[in-house]
Structure formats: structure tokens, C-alpha cells
Scaffold this motif. Structure first.
Motif, PDB file in Angstrom:
ATOM      1  N   ARG A 106     -17.295  12.203   4.495  1.00 33.35           N
ATOM      2  CA  ARG A 106     -17.400  10.811   4.055  1.00 33.35           C
ATOM      3  C   ARG A 106     -16.895   9.875   5.148  1.00 33.35           C
ATOM      4  O   ARG A 106     -16.020  10.238   5.923  1.00 33.35           O
ATOM      5  N   VAL A 107     -17.416   8.643   5.135  1.00 37.19           N
ATOM      6  CA  VAL A 107     -16.883   7.613   6.018  1.00 37.19           C
ATOM      7  C   VAL A 107     -16.480   6.383   5.199  1.00 37.19           C
ATOM      8  O   VAL A 107     -16.277   5.311   5.736  1.00 37.19           O
ATOM      9  N   SER A 108     -16.386   6.568   3.888  1.00 35.55           N
ATOM     10  CA  SER A 108     -15.945   5.500   2.991  1.00 35.55           C
ATOM     11  C   SER A 108     -14.639   5.922   2.342  1.00 35.55           C
ATOM     12  O   SER A 108     -14.584   6.928   1.628  1.00 35.55           O
ATOM     13  N   LEU A 109     -13.579   5.155   2.586  1.00 36.08           N
ATOM     14  CA  LEU A 109     -12.281   5.479   1.986  1.00 36.08           C
ATOM     15  C   LEU A 109     -12.336   5.319   0.477  1.00 36.08           C
ATOM     16  O   LEU A 109     -11.770   6.134  -0.266  1.00 36.08           O
ATOM     17  N   GLN A 110     -13.032   4.293   0.000  1.00 30.56           N
ATOM     18  CA  GLN A 110     -13.128   4.087  -1.449  1.00 30.56           C
ATOM     19  C   GLN A 110     -13.846   5.258  -2.118  1.00 30.56           C
ATOM     20  O   GLN A 110     -13.413   5.769  -3.154  1.00 30.56           O
ATOM     21  N   GLU A 111     -14.939   5.693  -1.522  1.00 26.25           N
ATOM     22  CA  GLU A 111     -15.678   6.834  -2.073  1.00 26.25           C
ATOM     23  C   GLU A 111     -14.795   8.084  -2.108  1.00 26.25           C
ATOM     24  O   GLU A 111     -14.801   8.835  -3.079  1.00 26.25           O
ATOM     25  N   LEU A 149      -4.033   4.521 -11.379  1.00 28.06           N
ATOM     26  CA  LEU A 149      -5.376   4.042 -11.037  1.00 28.06           C
ATOM     27  C   LEU A 149      -5.307   2.687 -10.341  1.00 28.06           C
ATOM     28  O   LEU A 149      -6.061   2.426  -9.396  1.00 28.06           O
ATOM     29  N   LYS A 150      -4.391   1.825 -10.801  1.00 33.79           N
ATOM     30  CA  LYS A 150      -4.203   0.535 -10.122  1.00 33.79           C
ATOM     31  C   LYS A 150      -3.746   0.752  -8.679  1.00 33.79           C
ATOM     32  O   LYS A 150      -4.227   0.100  -7.751  1.00 33.79           O
ATOM     33  N   GLY A 151      -2.783   1.657  -8.504  1.00 32.66           N
ATOM     34  CA  GLY A 151      -2.262   1.926  -7.173  1.00 32.66           C
ATOM     35  C   GLY A 151      -3.304   2.500  -6.245  1.00 32.66           C
ATOM     36  O   GLY A 151      -3.415   2.098  -5.071  1.00 32.66           O
ATOM     37  N   LEU A 152      -4.119   3.434  -6.749  1.00 29.47           N
ATOM     38  CA  LEU A 152      -5.159   4.047  -5.920  1.00 29.47           C
ATOM     39  C   LEU A 152      -6.253   3.037  -5.566  1.00 29.47           C
ATOM     40  O   LEU A 152      -6.837   3.101  -4.477  1.00 29.47           O
ATOM     41  N   GLN A 153      -6.520   2.101  -6.464  1.00 27.41           N
ATOM     42  CA  GLN A 153      -7.475   1.043  -6.136  1.00 27.41           C
ATOM     43  C   GLN A 153      -6.941   0.166  -5.001  1.00 27.41           C
ATOM     44  O   GLN A 153      -7.687  -0.243  -4.116  1.00 27.41           O
ATOM     45  N   GLN A 154      -5.626  -0.097  -5.035  1.00 28.96           N
ATOM     46  CA  GLN A 154      -4.990  -0.867  -3.967  1.00 28.96           C
ATOM     47  C   GLN A 154      -5.176  -0.167  -2.618  1.00 28.96           C
ATOM     48  O   GLN A 154      -5.540  -0.782  -1.615  1.00 28.96           O
ATOM     49  N   VAL A 155      -4.963   1.143  -2.601  1.00 25.07           N
ATOM     50  CA  VAL A 155      -5.111   1.912  -1.359  1.00 25.07           C
ATOM     51  C   VAL A 155      -6.562   1.899  -0.888  1.00 25.07           C
ATOM     52  O   VAL A 155      -6.843   1.803   0.315  1.00 25.07           O
ATOM     53  N   SER A 156      -7.511   1.991  -1.844  1.00 28.84           N
ATOM     54  CA  SER A 156      -8.931   2.077  -1.479  1.00 28.84           C
ATOM     55  C   SER A 156      -9.448   0.803  -0.820  1.00 28.84           C
ATOM     56  O   SER A 156     -10.501   0.811  -0.180  1.00 28.84           O
ATOM     57  N   THR A 164       0.835  -1.210   0.000  1.00 26.12           N
ATOM     58  CA  THR A 164       0.000   0.000   0.000  1.00 26.12           C
ATOM     59  C   THR A 164       0.866   1.254   0.000  1.00 26.12           C
ATOM     60  O   THR A 164       0.580   2.224  -0.719  1.00 26.12           O
ATOM     61  N   LEU A 165       1.929   1.230   0.787  1.00 26.78           N
ATOM     62  CA  LEU A 165       2.854   2.371   0.799  1.00 26.78           C
ATOM     63  C   LEU A 165       3.504   2.559  -0.558  1.00 26.78           C
ATOM     64  O   LEU A 165       3.631   3.687  -1.057  1.00 26.78           O
ATOM     65  N   LEU A 166       3.924   1.461  -1.179  1.00 29.31           N
ATOM     66  CA  LEU A 166       4.553   1.543  -2.503  1.00 29.31           C
ATOM     67  C   LEU A 166       3.562   2.064  -3.541  1.00 29.31           C
ATOM     68  O   LEU A 166       3.946   2.795  -4.463  1.00 29.31           O
ATOM     69  N   ALA A 167       2.278   1.692  -3.391  1.00 25.13           N
ATOM     70  CA  ALA A 167       1.256   2.186  -4.318  1.00 25.13           C
ATOM     71  C   ALA A 167       1.156   3.714  -4.236  1.00 25.13           C
ATOM     72  O   ALA A 167       1.016   4.390  -5.262  1.00 25.13           O
ATOM     73  N   LEU A 168       1.231   4.246  -3.014  1.00 25.80           N
ATOM     74  CA  LEU A 168       1.204   5.710  -2.844  1.00 25.80           C
ATOM     75  C   LEU A 168       2.491   6.343  -3.357  1.00 25.80           C
ATOM     76  O   LEU A 168       2.461   7.372  -4.054  1.00 25.80           O
ATOM     77  N   ASP A 169       3.624   5.738  -3.045  1.00 26.83           N
ATOM     78  CA  ASP A 169       4.912   6.275  -3.502  1.00 26.83           C
ATOM     79  C   ASP A 169       5.038   6.251  -5.018  1.00 26.83           C
ATOM     80  O   ASP A 169       5.776   7.054  -5.607  1.00 26.83           O
ATOM     81  N   SER A 170       4.334   5.310  -5.668  1.00 22.58           N
ATOM     82  CA  SER A 170       4.462   5.125  -7.119  1.00 22.58           C
ATOM     83  C   SER A 170       3.590   6.074  -7.931  1.00 22.58           C
ATOM     84  O   SER A 170       3.649   6.059  -9.161  1.00 22.58           O
ATOM     85  N   LEU A 171       2.752   6.864  -7.258  1.00 20.19           N
ATOM     86  CA  LEU A 171       1.895   7.805  -7.998  1.00 20.19           C
ATOM     87  C   LEU A 171       2.762   8.797  -8.765  1.00 20.19           C
ATOM     88  O   LEU A 171       3.713   9.354  -8.230  1.00 20.19           O
ATOM     89  N   SER A 172       2.424   9.027 -10.022  1.00 17.98           N
ATOM     90  CA  SER A 172       3.179   9.979 -10.841  1.00 17.98           C
ATOM     91  C   SER A 172       2.279  11.100 -11.346  1.00 17.98           C
ATOM     92  O   SER A 172       2.431  12.258 -10.952  1.00 17.98           O
TER      93      SER A 172
END
Length: 450
Positions: free
Chosen positions: A64-69, A106-113, A9-17
Motif C-alpha cells: 500500500r501507499v496510502s496510510l489511511q487505507e 477509533l478516534k485516535g486511529l483516525q487522527q493518525v490516518s 498524534t503520539l498521544l493518539a497512539l499511546d492512548s490505544l487500549s
């Protein structure tokens, strides 16, 4: 929860470009700090609890109380090299590289969600396996993992639900591109109406959550006057030559309502509106810099426009109307309303100054007088809204009553409408609407009592 899942999850955030600006978002930055803290076994339990609640506080504060939302909302409205100007479509290798970067984000943000409060609390319990900590861990607040439907307009709900139902967010890339081409990004995708405000001397655009819902169908009479404004607006939206418009005439005749109704009718075609108070007209160059190069078409709306004899703001408006180098842009028009044809007040003393021997008078007073009189002429289209005669006033009343399906006899409606005009503000479209509001409420109250 496996330790490497936190790392992923951390790598997914770090990988955002392309969506890297989201790392500065308060919710996501605090989530990243929380995960980093959990990942380091040397951290104190109190630090983890504080960071957990810091993150939850920011998420709850967002409404909001939904992280995905929350993450889907950020994707839809983010401003970045991909979303800012998709209508200027890049071709060739550059475009392919950009799309690959967006798909990866988008893949990385889905992982975080997919991160849930249960996952984090289980990991915290594993690291801080102590009976004295158990009560505090169980008391940590939960958030919803799945998407929660919003009350947003239909086109926004559609793209949000597309992401929420997709197992692979990168496959939503084409639809996301289409959304930004049609509706833009950032504030201009979220709102259709704005007001220019100032705080600490800095001007900014403030989105209006609930703009006046008036529609063209609700406006009765004045079809000829209104049709000229509508035609000009359609030319503007289709990229054809169009004019700035001045709507002037008697009070309460529907000038402002016409402009607002046009926005409500055509916003799905990319129309947006920015209301600028007269006091801030000098900010026109700054406002235009905010709006140019955007996908949408903007009407700058100035309501109840009139200038005093010593005001200089009208020179700012004049410069924009004349199309200076700074103000020339094809996606902006000015629509103004006024109760008077001559927008700058003129005094008899100025006319006397043409033949005055007073040394304090301006030498070329005639030039100043002509400049004041000509401001309205700089609008390409002038539309006059005059007070209705009695027959037209009654037609407006009947038209409004008909749209509301009121069961009132024509004789009573006309009789009381004329009395209302005598008692209150005279004959006008506004008076007609106020009268219908009153009689509808009056009859509803009486029927309820019965």
C-alpha cells in the motif's frame, strides 16, 4: 505543522487500549518512532531521514501507499477482545465500557490516518533549516493520504469504504460489530480457505489468496450424490446435528470439486475450509485449538485419503472422528475424499495371520484387520462417486459445453468426446472437463487464424 499536532498524534497512539496490539505493527511502530524523533529537537538529521525511510519501506512492503487505507485494513482485521468473539455479546456496564474504549481507539486511529508526508516534511524542514538538507528532504518519498479502493471481496470493501467516507470513525462502531459477528476477525475474516503448513517444526494456518473458483453450477451430473453433502453442510451451518463426510469412488468424478464448490457457495454464511495434508493429521489437536471458539464454521478437508499398513496418522484421524475430549467442538466437521472405500491398506498376509503359527504374527490379527476396515465407518455419511457410463459421460460433456455457450454441433461434440476418452484417461467428469477445455481452445485458435 504545529508541534502540538505531532504530540497529539503520539498521544493518539499511546492512548490505544483495545487496539493496543497495533503498536507492535511494523508500520505503525516505525511511524511512532519517526514522530518521536522529530519531536525531540536534539536528534540528528540523519536519524530522522533513516526513520522516515524505515517507515516508508514497511508501508510500501505491505503493498500500500496510502496510510489511511493501511490503518483501516488493520482495524478491520485486528484480533482483540472486541473483535475476537463479538457473538458472545456482553451486556450491562461491561459492554458499555468496552464500546467506549473501542470508540476512543477509533478516534485516535483516525487522527493518525490524517498524517501526510507533506506535513512531516514541512516539520522536518522547520527543524533542520539548512540549505544542505533541503535536497534530501524534498527527495523523501510521499504516501497517499486518501483511501485507495482494494480488490477485496464485496463485504470487506463495504466496511473499508464506510470508514474511508466517514468523518467520525467512532460512529462506524455498530457496523464494525456487525461485520465481526458475520465474518469473524483476523485471518478468518480476510480468507475463506486455508492450508495447514509447517515451518521449522511449527504448524500454522496459511490463508489462500486465490482458492479454486469452481462453483456448484459448473458441476454437471452427480446431483443426487452432491445433494447429500450439501444438505449436511446446511445442517452444519444452521447449528443442527451434522456428520463428518467421506466422498469416495473412482478418480476424476468430482469429489474434491464438490467440496471446493460448497465452500465457494456458502462462505458468505460463515463457512471456512482448512485443507490438511495427510502427513500432518497428527496435528489435529493443535488445528482444533486454532479453530474452536471462532464465529465461523470450519470444514477440515483431507484430500486423497489413504493410509499405508504401517502408518499411525490414521489413529489421529480416528480419534477426531470419534470425538475425544480434545477434539469435540460444534464448529468443525471433517470432509475427506478417497479413491478407495477402505482407507487403510489391507494385505492377504494379514488374513493369513488369523490362522498362522508364525511367532512374528500378531496374536489378535483379526482385531487389527477390523480396525482398518472400520475407519470409513466412523464417517457419519459415505457418498459414492462412480465412473459414468457412456451416456452420463456425454451428458457431462454437453452440460459443460452448454455453460460455456460453445457453438459446436452435438454430433461432433459427442464423437470427439468419445475419442478423447479413448485416447486419454477414460470416462470421468475430469476427462469431460479436459476435453471441453481442449475443444474450446482448439476452435478459438482456428477461428483466430481465419
Amino acid at each position: 505543522m504545529e508541534q502540538n499536532e505531532l504530540t497529539t498524534t503520539l498521544l493518539a497512539l499511546d492512548s490505544l487500549s483495545i487496539y493496543r496490539g497495533l503498536l507492535d505493527d511494523k508500520v505503525l511502530s516505525r511511524l511512532k518512532s519517526l514522530i518521536s524523533c522529530i519531536n525531540q529537537a536534539t536528534n540528528e538529521f540523519r536519524d530522522v531521514v533513516n526513520l522516515y525511510n524505515d517507515f516508508y519501506f514497511e508501508l510500501a512492503k505491505s503493498g500500500r501507499v496510502s496510510l489511511q487505507e493501511y490503518i483501516i485494513d488493520k482495524i478491520v482485521f485486528d484480533e482483540n477482545p472486541f473483535t475476537f468473539k463479538p457473538q458472545a455479546v456482553q451486556t450491562g456496564e461491561y459492554n458499555n465500557f468496552l464500546k467506549k474504549a473501542v470508540a476512543n481507539d477509533l478516534k485516535g486511529l483516525q487522527q493518525v490516518s490524517k498524517l501526510t508526508s507533506g506535513m512531516l516534511k514541512a516539520e522536518i524542514s522547520e527543524i533542520f533549516d539548512n540549505n544542505s538538507n533541503k535536497t534530501f528532504i524534498e527527495a523523501l518519498p510521499d504516501w497517499v493520504s486518501e483511501f485507495q479502493p482494494s480488490n477485496s471481496p464485496a463485504h470487506i470493501q463495504q466496511i473499508q469504504e464506510l470508514f474511508s467516507h466517514s468523518n467520525h470513525w467512532d460512529e462506524c462502531l455498530d457496523e464494525l460489530t456487525h461485520f465481526h459477528q458475520n465474518y469473524g476477525c483476523g485471518l478468518f475474516a480476510r480468507y475463506i480457505a486455508f492450508v495447514w503448513e509447517k515451518s521449522d517444526g511449527q504448524g500454522y494456518l496459511k490463508g489462500i489468496d486465490s482458492p479454486d473458483p469452481i462453483t456448484l453450477n459448473e458441476l454437471v451430473e452427480y446431483q443426487n450424490e452432491r445433494s447429500r453433502v450439501i444438505e449436511n453442510t446446511l445442517q452444519f451451518l444452521k447449528g443442527f446435528p451434522s456428520n463428518n463426510v467421506l466422498l469416495y469412488g473412482d478418480r476424476g468424478t468430482g469429489k474434491s470439486s464438490t467440496v471446493k464448490a460448497i465452500l465457494n457457495h456458502y462462505h458468505t454464511q460463515g463457512l471456512r475450509m482448512v485443507e490438511v495434508p495427510k502427513a500432518y493429521l497428527a496435528d489435529f489437536p493443535l488445528i482444533i485449538r486454532h479453530l474452536k471458539n471462532r464465529a465461523q464454521k470450519f470444514i477440515i478437508f483431507v484430500d486423497d485419503l489413504v493410509f499405508g499398513d504401517n502408518e499411525e496418522n490414521y489413529t489421529s484421524l480416528k480419534a477426531v472422528l470419534e470425538g475425544g475430549l480434545e477434539s469435540k467442538t460444534s464448529n468443525i466437521l471433517i470432509y475427506a475424499t478417497s479413491n478407495r472405500r477402505h482407507l487403510v491398506k489391507e494385505y492377504f498376509s494379514e488374513r493369513a495371520g488369523l490362522h498362522s503359527g508364525n511367532h512374528s504374527e500378531e496374536v489378535h490379527a483379526g482385531d487389527s484387520m477390523q480396525e482398518k476396515l472400520s475407519l470409513a465407518d466412523r464417517f457419519g455419511i459415505n457418498v459414492v462417486f462412480s465412473s459414468p457410463d457412456q451416456n452420463r459421460y456425454l451428458k457431462i460433456v454437453e452440460g459443460i459445453a452448454s455453460t460455456r455457450d460453445l457453438k459446436i454441433s452435438k454430433e461432433r461434440l459427442q464423437r470427439e468426446a468419445l475419442q478423447w476418452a479413448l485416447w486419454y484417461n477414460g470416462r470421468s467428469a475430469r476427462t469431460a472437463r479436459q476435453f471441453v477445455d481442449w475443444i474450446e481452445g482448439h476452435d478459438s485458435l482456428e477461428n483466430q487464424d481465419d
